[in-house]
Design a protein around this motif. Structure first.
Motif, PDB file in Angstrom:
ATOM      1  N   ASP A 193       0.839  -1.191   0.000  1.00 10.84           N
ATOM      2  CA  ASP A 193       0.000   0.000   0.000  1.00 10.84           C
ATOM      3  C   ASP A 193       0.878   1.246   0.000  1.00 10.84           C
ATOM      4  O   ASP A 193       1.897   1.297   0.693  1.00 10.84           O
ATOM      5  CB  ASP A 193      -0.903   0.022   1.235  1.00 10.84           C
ATOM      6  N   ILE A 194       0.471   2.236  -0.762  1.00  8.82           N
ATOM      7  CA  ILE A 194       1.221   3.490  -0.841  1.00  8.82           C
ATOM      8  C   ILE A 194       0.858   4.340   0.366  1.00  8.82           C
ATOM      9  O   ILE A 194      -0.308   4.477   0.731  1.00  8.82           O
ATOM     10  CB  ILE A 194       0.898   4.213  -2.156  1.00  8.82           C
ATOM     11  N   ALA A 195       1.899   4.924   0.991  1.00  2.00           N
ATOM     12  CA  ALA A 195       1.687   5.737   2.195  1.00  2.00           C
ATOM     13  C   ALA A 195       2.481   7.033   2.099  1.00  2.00           C
ATOM     14  O   ALA A 195       3.515   7.099   1.408  1.00  2.00           O
ATOM     15  CB  ALA A 195       2.125   4.959   3.437  1.00  2.00           C
TER      16      ALA A 195
ATOM     17  N   ALA B 115       6.665   4.981 -12.367  1.00  2.00           N
ATOM     18  CA  ALA B 115       7.579   5.184 -11.247  1.00  2.00           C
ATOM     19  C   ALA B 115       7.260   4.131 -10.188  1.00  2.00           C
ATOM     20  O   ALA B 115       6.132   3.660 -10.078  1.00  2.00           O
ATOM     21  CB  ALA B 115       7.426   6.581 -10.685  1.00  2.00           C
ATOM     22  N   LYS B 116       8.260   3.777  -9.407  1.00  2.00           N
ATOM     23  CA  LYS B 116       8.112   2.733  -8.393  1.00  2.00           C
ATOM     24  C   LYS B 116       8.051   3.371  -7.008  1.00  2.00           C
ATOM     25  O   LYS B 116       8.835   4.266  -6.693  1.00  2.00           O
ATOM     26  CB  LYS B 116       9.312   1.783  -8.478  1.00  2.00           C
ATOM     27  N   VAL B 117       7.119   2.904  -6.177  1.00  2.00           N
ATOM     28  CA  VAL B 117       6.964   3.412  -4.811  1.00  2.00           C
ATOM     29  C   VAL B 117       7.501   2.367  -3.847  1.00  2.00           C
ATOM     30  O   VAL B 117       7.097   1.200  -3.890  1.00  2.00           O
ATOM     31  CB  VAL B 117       5.486   3.725  -4.498  1.00  2.00           C
ATOM     32  N   VAL B 118       8.438   2.790  -2.988  1.00  2.00           N
ATOM     33  CA  VAL B 118       9.095   1.882  -2.039  1.00  2.00           C
ATOM     34  C   VAL B 118       9.220   2.561  -0.667  1.00  2.00           C
ATOM     35  O   VAL B 118       9.126   3.783  -0.564  1.00  2.00           O
ATOM     36  CB  VAL B 118      10.509   1.474  -2.543  1.00  2.00           C
ATOM     37  N   ALA B 119       9.423   1.756   0.345  1.00  2.00           N
ATOM     38  CA  ALA B 119       9.604   2.302   1.692  1.00  2.00           C
ATOM     39  C   ALA B 119      10.981   2.953   1.841  1.00  2.00           C
ATOM     40  O   ALA B 119      11.124   3.989   2.495  1.00  2.00           O
ATOM     41  CB  ALA B 119       9.420   1.208   2.736  1.00  2.00           C
ATOM     42  N   THR B 120      12.012   2.344   1.246  1.00  2.00           N
ATOM     43  CA  THR B 120      13.370   2.898   1.272  1.00  2.00           C
ATOM     44  C   THR B 120      13.946   2.829  -0.136  1.00  2.00           C
ATOM     45  O   THR B 120      13.645   1.898  -0.894  1.00  2.00           O
ATOM     46  CB  THR B 120      14.294   2.130   2.239  1.00  2.00           C
ATOM     47  N   LEU B 121      14.757   3.796  -0.476  1.00  2.00           N
ATOM     48  CA  LEU B 121      15.342   3.887  -1.817  1.00  2.00           C
ATOM     49  C   LEU B 121      16.147   2.637  -2.136  1.00  2.00           C
ATOM     50  O   LEU B 121      16.955   2.176  -1.327  1.00  2.00           O
ATOM     51  CB  LEU B 121      16.235   5.128  -1.909  1.00  2.00           C
ATOM     52  N   THR B 122      15.923   2.084  -3.311  1.00  2.00           N
ATOM     53  CA  THR B 122      16.655   0.917  -3.776  1.00  2.00           C
ATOM     54  C   THR B 122      18.058   1.346  -4.196  1.00  2.00           C
ATOM     55  O   THR B 122      18.214   2.350  -4.902  1.00  2.00           O
ATOM     56  CB  THR B 122      15.931   0.268  -4.981  1.00  2.00           C
TER      57      THR B 122
END
Length: 161
Positions: free
Chosen positions: A117-119, A132-139
């Motif tokens: 889920d996007i937060a 674009a990709k949504v992540v908790a921490t930058l890859t």
């Protein structure tokens, strides 16, 4: 469902040099692209005076080369907009907004790729795709496009890094 885009506070709305005319041409072939997707802005297309070639980004594409597609406007005179109203046709020049630090734009979830889920506070990064990709921490090795600033109903507001 097709992605939708709002240019909430993009510098290209008032500063013409940050608005660019593009044709999406991955592998050199004119291809349709949805609003809200991310592209790499390249050189002028041969025979064109102001239309540039746009291609699919890589995860590590420099942010200075990236733009968000926003060519098809939502028609607020209609009580609804059809799905096809948000797709830019193949071979037709459309506009894209260069990403500048501090800009804000909003997209629907269809423009993004997310594993969860996007937060608010999530990172928005480039990947080898126009979504674009949504992540908790930058890859590691990915370019940070921005951060999820707010969620307003169907809209995900992104602040550009």
């Amino acid at each position: 469902m097709s992605a939708k885009f709002r240019s909430d506070n993009m510098s290209g709305t008032t500063l013409g040099k940050n608005l660019v005319a593009i044709k999406y041409q991955p592998s050199g072939v004119d291809t349709a692209i949805e609003n809200g997707h991310i592209v790499v802005v390249g050189d002028l297309i041969t025979g064109e005076t102001d239309v540039r070639k746009a291609t699919t980004p890589a995860a590590n594409s420099a942010i200075s080369t990236l733009a968000v597609v926003g060519g098809v406007a939502v028609d607020k005179t209609k009580s609804y907009n059809a799905e096809g109203d948000y797709t830019n046709a193949a071979g037709v020049a459309t506009r894209a907004y260069r990403l500048k630090t501090g800009d804000f734009y909003a997209v629907t979830a269809d423009a993004l790729s997310a594993a969860a889920d996007i937060a608010v506070g999530n990172i928005v990064e480039a990947q080898a795709d126009t979504k674009a990709k949504v992540v908790a921490t930058l890859t590691t090795g990915s370019t940070k496009i921005g951060t999820v600033y707010a969620i307003e109903g169907e809209w995900i507001v992104i602040e550009v890094a």
